[in-house]
Scaffold this motif. Structure first.
Motif, PDB file in Angstrom:
ATOM      1  N   HIS A  55      -3.666  -5.292 -11.287  1.00 22.68           N
ATOM      2  CA  HIS A  55      -2.371  -5.960 -11.177  1.00 22.68           C
ATOM      3  C   HIS A  55      -1.239  -5.014 -10.798  1.00 22.68           C
ATOM      4  CE1 HIS A  55      -3.578  -9.757 -13.643  1.00 22.68           C
ATOM      5  NE2 HIS A  55      -4.451  -9.441 -12.724  1.00 22.68           N
ATOM      6  N   ASN A  56      -1.522  -3.710 -10.803  1.00 16.26           N
ATOM      7  CA  ASN A  56      -0.487  -2.742 -10.450  1.00 16.26           C
ATOM      8  C   ASN A  56      -0.761  -2.034  -9.125  1.00 16.26           C
ATOM      9  OD1 ASN A  56       1.415  -2.830 -12.779  1.00 16.26           O
ATOM     10  ND2 ASN A  56      -0.491  -2.445 -13.880  1.00 16.26           N
ATOM     11  N   LEU A  57      -1.739  -2.527  -8.397  1.00 15.13           N
ATOM     12  CA  LEU A  57      -2.016  -2.005  -7.057  1.00 15.13           C
ATOM     13  C   LEU A  57      -1.740  -3.104  -6.039  1.00 15.13           C
ATOM     14  CD1 LEU A  57      -5.400  -0.110  -7.576  1.00 15.13           C
ATOM     15  CD2 LEU A  57      -3.130   0.891  -7.353  1.00 15.13           C
ATOM     16  N   ASP A  58      -1.267  -2.714  -4.898  1.00 20.21           N
ATOM     17  CA  ASP A  58      -0.924  -3.679  -3.861  1.00 20.21           C
ATOM     18  C   ASP A  58      -2.038  -3.714  -2.806  1.00 20.21           C
ATOM     19  OD1 ASP A  58       0.254  -5.354  -2.071  1.00 20.21           O
ATOM     20  OD2 ASP A  58       1.942  -4.022  -1.581  1.00 20.21           O
ATOM     21  N   ARG A  59      -2.712  -4.866  -2.706  1.00 19.52           N
ATOM     22  CA  ARG A  59      -3.806  -5.006  -1.731  1.00 19.52           C
ATOM     23  C   ARG A  59      -3.279  -4.982  -0.294  1.00 19.52           C
ATOM     24  NH1 ARG A  59      -8.862  -5.863  -3.605  1.00 19.52           N
ATOM     25  NH2 ARG A  59      -9.069  -6.671  -5.708  1.00 19.52           N
ATOM     26  N   GLU A  60      -2.014  -5.293  -0.129  1.00 21.60           N
ATOM     27  CA  GLU A  60      -1.418  -5.235   1.220  1.00 21.60           C
ATOM     28  C   GLU A  60      -1.319  -3.779   1.678  1.00 21.60           C
ATOM     29  OE1 GLU A  60      -0.665  -7.967   3.055  1.00 21.60           O
ATOM     30  OE2 GLU A  60      -1.456  -9.139   1.389  1.00 21.60           O
ATOM     31  N   GLU A  61      -1.091  -2.893   0.700  1.00 22.48           N
ATOM     32  CA  GLU A  61      -0.945  -1.473   0.990  1.00 22.48           C
ATOM     33  C   GLU A  61      -2.299  -0.835   1.289  1.00 22.48           C
ATOM     34  OE1 GLU A  61       0.784   1.786  -1.782  1.00 22.48           O
ATOM     35  OE2 GLU A  61       2.315   0.234  -1.537  1.00 22.48           O
TER      36      GLU A  61
END
Length: 153
Positions: free
Chosen positions: A57-63
């Motif tokens: 929940h604290n990582l961005d899959r878009e990134e």
């Protein structure tokens, strides 16, 4: 960059539950994140879910695209760190050293070593027959090639 982020998130997740500890953490090809946990009182499914959510929940899959696997150490997995030995005091272990294989009850754990105790049948010093003798051995962590808990069914 991803490894640093995940390490920070993992440390904070483990900080929330002090009975859990990290056994293995890796990020492989295609950003496959693998976390293996153990706990002083075992690891529940909820513990794995909580750690997984704290990271995911604290990582961005878009990134960055990634896959995440959070698991507990298997019952038949070898013991790796002293904290695992402490939680298994009183249980039967199978320990392989450079020279021999021993099986006995784990009776003591120190900073540098473990102590195993077992019974063995030996010939009587005088006369015929055998007697049961209690054996005890202190084994340094540095001498242990592999140690596993013996599971009884």
């Amino acid at each position: 960059m991803l490894k640093e982020k995940v390490t920070t998130l993992l440390e904070s997740a483990l900080e929330e539950n002090k009975s859990l500890f990290l056994l293995d953490f890796s990020i492989g090809a295609d950003n496959k994140i693998k976390v293996v946990l153990d706990g002083d009182h075992g690891v529940t499914l909820q513990d794995c879910i909580n750690v997984s959510r704290a990271i995911e929940h604290n990582l961005d899959r878009e990134e960055e695209d990634f896959s995440l696997e959070v698991a507990s150490a298997g019952a038949a997995s070898p013991l790796k760190i002293p904290r695992q030995y402490k939680k298994n005091v009183g249980r039967k272990l199978e320990v392989k050293t450079q020279d021999e294989e021993l099986e006995g009850k784990l009776t003591e754990v120190t900073e540098d070593s473990i102590t195993l105790e077992w019974k063995v049948r030996e010939p009587k010093p005088v006369g015929k027959g055998k007697i049961t003798v209690q054996k005890k051995r202190e084994i340094a962590y540095s001498d242990i090639k592999e140690a596993k808990v013996v599971l009884k069914f």
